[in-house]
Design a protein around this motif. Sequence first.
Motif, mmCIF file in Angstrom:
data_model
loop_
_atom_site.group_PDB
_atom_site.id
_atom_site.type_symbol
_atom_site.label_atom_id
_atom_site.label_comp_id
_atom_site.label_asym_id
_atom_site.label_seq_id
_atom_site.Cartn_x
_atom_site.Cartn_y
_atom_site.Cartn_z
ATOM 1 N N PRO A 37 6.294 -3.538 12.452
ATOM 2 C CA PRO A 37 7.246 -4.591 12.815
ATOM 3 C C PRO A 37 8.379 -4.787 11.805
ATOM 4 C CG PRO A 37 5.149 -5.534 12.122
ATOM 5 C CD PRO A 37 4.933 -4.059 12.271
ATOM 6 N N GLU A 38 8.203 -4.288 10.579
ATOM 7 C CA GLU A 38 9.280 -4.399 9.593
ATOM 8 C C GLU A 38 10.437 -3.454 9.897
ATOM 9 O OE1 GLU A 38 7.480 -4.980 5.337
ATOM 10 O OE2 GLU A 38 5.994 -3.952 6.573
ATOM 11 N N GLY A 39 10.156 -2.387 10.647
ATOM 12 C CA GLY A 39 11.217 -1.462 11.047
ATOM 13 C C GLY A 39 11.527 -0.414 10.000
ATOM 14 N N THR A 40 11.741 -0.823 8.775
ATOM 15 C CA THR A 40 12.032 0.104 7.677
ATOM 16 C C THR A 40 11.019 -0.106 6.555
ATOM 17 O OG1 THR A 40 13.592 -1.478 6.683
ATOM 18 C CG2 THR A 40 14.501 0.161 8.191
ATOM 19 N N ARG A 41 10.921 0.874 5.682
ATOM 20 C CA ARG A 41 9.923 0.815 4.620
ATOM 21 C C ARG A 41 10.291 -0.199 3.533
ATOM 22 N NH1 ARG A 41 9.847 6.867 2.797
ATOM 23 N NH2 ARG A 41 12.010 6.627 3.466
ATOM 24 N N SER A 42 9.280 -0.917 3.072
ATOM 25 C CA SER A 42 9.452 -1.860 1.969
ATOM 26 C C SER A 42 9.400 -1.091 0.653
ATOM 27 C CB SER A 42 8.339 -2.907 2.008
ATOM 28 O OG SER A 42 8.325 -3.682 0.830
ATOM 29 N N LYS A 43 10.317 -1.380 -0.253
ATOM 30 C CA LYS A 43 10.365 -0.667 -1.531
ATOM 31 C C LYS A 43 9.379 -1.218 -2.562
ATOM 32 C CE LYS A 43 15.143 0.922 -1.122
ATOM 33 N NZ LYS A 43 16.491 0.965 -1.741
ATOM 34 N N ASP A 44 8.944 -2.463 -2.370
ATOM 35 C CA ASP A 44 8.038 -3.059 -3.352
ATOM 36 C C ASP A 44 6.664 -3.401 -2.777
ATOM 37 O OD1 ASP A 44 8.680 -5.177 -1.729
ATOM 38 O OD2 ASP A 44 9.683 -6.366 -3.281
ATOM 39 N N GLY A 45 6.447 -3.042 -1.526
ATOM 40 C CA GLY A 45 5.160 -3.317 -0.909
ATOM 41 C C GLY A 45 5.029 -4.704 -0.306
ATOM 42 N N LYS A 46 6.032 -5.561 -0.520
ATOM 43 C CA LYS A 46 6.004 -6.903 0.049
ATOM 44 C C LYS A 46 6.529 -6.874 1.480
ATOM 45 C CE LYS A 46 6.693 -9.166 -4.439
ATOM 46 N NZ LYS A 46 7.560 -10.064 -5.240
ATOM 47 N N LEU A 47 6.054 -7.820 2.292
ATOM 48 C CA LEU A 47 6.482 -7.871 3.683
ATOM 49 C C LEU A 47 7.966 -8.183 3.796
ATOM 50 C CD1 LEU A 47 3.679 -9.732 5.687
ATOM 51 C CD2 LEU A 47 4.285 -7.313 5.761
ATOM 52 N N GLN A 48 8.656 -7.408 4.613
ATOM 53 C CA GLN A 48 10.055 -7.657 4.916
ATOM 54 C C GLN A 48 10.147 -8.475 6.209
ATOM 55 O OE1 GLN A 48 12.621 -3.938 3.781
ATOM 56 N NE2 GLN A 48 10.820 -3.210 4.891
ATOM 57 N N PRO A 49 11.344 -8.937 6.567
ATOM 58 C CA PRO A 49 11.491 -9.634 7.854
ATOM 59 C C PRO A 49 11.052 -8.753 9.015
ATOM 60 C CG PRO A 49 13.433 -9.961 6.478
ATOM 61 C CD PRO A 49 12.602 -8.932 5.781
ATOM 62 N N PHE A 50 10.442 -9.372 10.021
ATOM 63 C CA PHE A 50 9.967 -8.638 11.189
ATOM 64 C C PHE A 50 11.054 -8.532 12.254
ATOM 65 C CE2 PHE A 50 5.107 -9.551 10.868
ATOM 66 C CZ PHE A 50 5.063 -8.756 9.728
#
Length: 267
Positions: free
Chosen positions: A163-176
Amino acid sequence: MANKLNLQSEPRKAGPLRVALVGLATVLITLGYSVRVLALGAVGRLRRSKVDGFTRDWSGSLLRLTGARLSRHGEVPDFGDGRRYMILCTHSSFYDIPAIFVTMPGSIRMLAKKELFAVPIWGAAMRAAEFPSIDRHNRHQALADLARAREMMESGIVLWAAPEGTRSKDGKLQPFKKGCFRLAQQTDAVIVPVAIRGIQKLLPAGGLKLNLGMPVEVHVGAPIDSTQFAEDGVEALMAEVRGRMQELLDPSAEPAPAIARKEQTPA
């Protein structure tokens, strides 16, 4: 006790040559399985069970190149109970995809971006292997894609999406993004929230830094029935799933018992 894909005891940074060799091997392994899928499809012998075996074998091969130490935590629902299922997972590494294929049972297919189907050989193989895509820019095609996705889920396929669409660089959840939640509600799907801890350190997004022998934990949460959010709408469903995934991702939470993984063999 979690099964280890590699006996390395401590993570270590890969040098430029090792990174290049892993990259080359990844391309060649992916090409090899893609050709096998297309060859079987061309002669009418491509079966879903064969694709299931290919995806797990491909995934295990890629993970062994990195020496990743993979374990699964939490209970997985019975994907063969007749309901429609979607796995919604955190996304902070390319290796999220093989980690899911290796640790989760059933006929899992990634809900892919339509651009991936334009990649020579690989794109054609994904299409032949029943990997779906939803074209949200073309209403007519989107309706056809949605109907096809529903049929696939009814036939036993479990859709995997990030659901984030793109990869997170720090492992934290990005906007969905809302797309996969709309799909879940439109198909009356049961959502299985999954968070993968530590995988962002294996191959961080946006770079070529590869760390070998990393411990990676796939945490599976309790299923969420999307039909219970029909009146509250997609925002409520999205908030519920995000909350569950955040709990699974939080390393301070007490982990569920690890389930041992045995190396998969092709079907």
